[in-house]
Design a protein around this motif. Structure first.
Motif, mmCIF file in Angstrom:
data_model
loop_
_atom_site.group_PDB
_atom_site.id
_atom_site.type_symbol
_atom_site.label_atom_id
_atom_site.label_comp_id
_atom_site.label_asym_id
_atom_site.label_seq_id
_atom_site.Cartn_x
_atom_site.Cartn_y
_atom_site.Cartn_z
ATOM 1 N N ALA A 23 13.775 57.621 15.848
ATOM 2 C CA ALA A 23 12.712 58.448 15.274
ATOM 3 C C ALA A 23 12.573 59.755 16.045
ATOM 4 O O ALA A 23 12.382 60.820 15.445
ATOM 5 N N ALA A 48 13.654 60.606 8.921
ATOM 6 C CA ALA A 48 13.616 59.169 8.647
ATOM 7 C C ALA A 48 14.389 58.499 9.769
ATOM 8 O O ALA A 48 15.583 58.239 9.651
ATOM 9 N N THR A 51 13.278 52.282 12.954
ATOM 10 C CA THR A 51 12.803 51.214 12.087
ATOM 11 C C THR A 51 11.285 51.284 11.959
ATOM 12 O O THR A 51 10.621 52.023 12.682
ATOM 13 N N GLU A 52 10.738 50.506 11.043
ATOM 14 C CA GLU A 52 9.293 50.518 10.809
ATOM 15 C C GLU A 52 8.498 50.158 12.055
ATOM 16 O O GLU A 52 7.392 50.639 12.253
ATOM 17 N N SER A 59 16.110 52.373 8.370
ATOM 18 C CA SER A 59 15.204 51.672 7.468
ATOM 19 C C SER A 59 15.317 52.241 6.066
ATOM 20 O O SER A 59 15.053 53.431 5.859
ATOM 21 N N GLU A 61 13.328 51.682 3.689
ATOM 22 C CA GLU A 61 11.985 52.082 3.267
ATOM 23 C C GLU A 61 11.624 53.461 3.798
ATOM 24 O O GLU A 61 11.065 54.291 3.074
ATOM 25 N N LEU A 62 11.930 53.730 5.071
ATOM 26 C CA LEU A 62 11.626 55.046 5.641
ATOM 27 C C LEU A 62 12.458 56.145 4.975
ATOM 28 O O LEU A 62 11.959 57.253 4.736
ATOM 29 N N ALA A 66 10.873 59.204 2.856
ATOM 30 C CA ALA A 66 11.164 60.581 3.269
ATOM 31 C C ALA A 66 11.733 61.378 2.107
ATOM 32 O O ALA A 66 11.340 62.528 1.870
#
Length: 143
Positions: A23, A48, A51-52, A59, A61-62, A66
């Motif tokens: 991140a 992005a 991980t979460e 991820s 999802e991320l 994004a």
């Protein structure tokens, strides 16, 4: 038109997503790319990374979130740092429906490509030109 596009003047610009296993790396490269894009309107750029739960990795999802956050209707260019990030983006593209329409994977060096993509998108170029500018960063010599 989204509220974010109205406030920032980015409607119609290609969005950029930077996918990293970290991140901190994704956020820092996004900040660098925005800063080097100069004054005026800057294309939407989203990091992005990780991980979460804040760990190292990628991820889906991320990445999807994004991409949705930078989609202004002109396409989304996704740049990745390492191999499994590429595989994650390829899987999202293959699944369909996980990423905005007109989202492309960009084969480019992560930092130089991110800067080239952001500068080019901020100038109002289309998705093909943004992708090409980022890919051309492979030719940048440092000797």
């Amino acid at each position: 038109m989204s509220d974010g596009a109205e406030r920032t003047g980015t409607e119609g610009l290609v969005g950029i997503v930077l996918v990293s296993h970290s991140a901190a790396v994704a956020t820092s490269v996004a900040e660098l790319a925005r800063g080097l894009a100069g004054g005026g309107t800057t294309a939407p750029v989203a990091a992005a990374g990780g991980t979460e739960d804040g760990g190292l990795g990628t991820s889906s999802e991320l990445i999807s979130a994004a991409a949705a956050s930078v989609d202004r209707g002109a396409g989304v260019a996704v740049l990745m740092d390492l191999g499994s990030a590429v595989l994650t983006v390829k899987a999202l593209l293959a699944e369909g429906g996980e990423l905005p329409a007109n989202t492309v994977l960009v084969d480019a060096p992560f930092v130089e490509g991110a800067v080239a993509a952001t500068v080019t998108a901020s100038a109002g170029a289309d998705l093909a030109a943004v992708r090409s500018a980022a890919a051309e960063a492979y030719a940048y010599r440092k000797e």
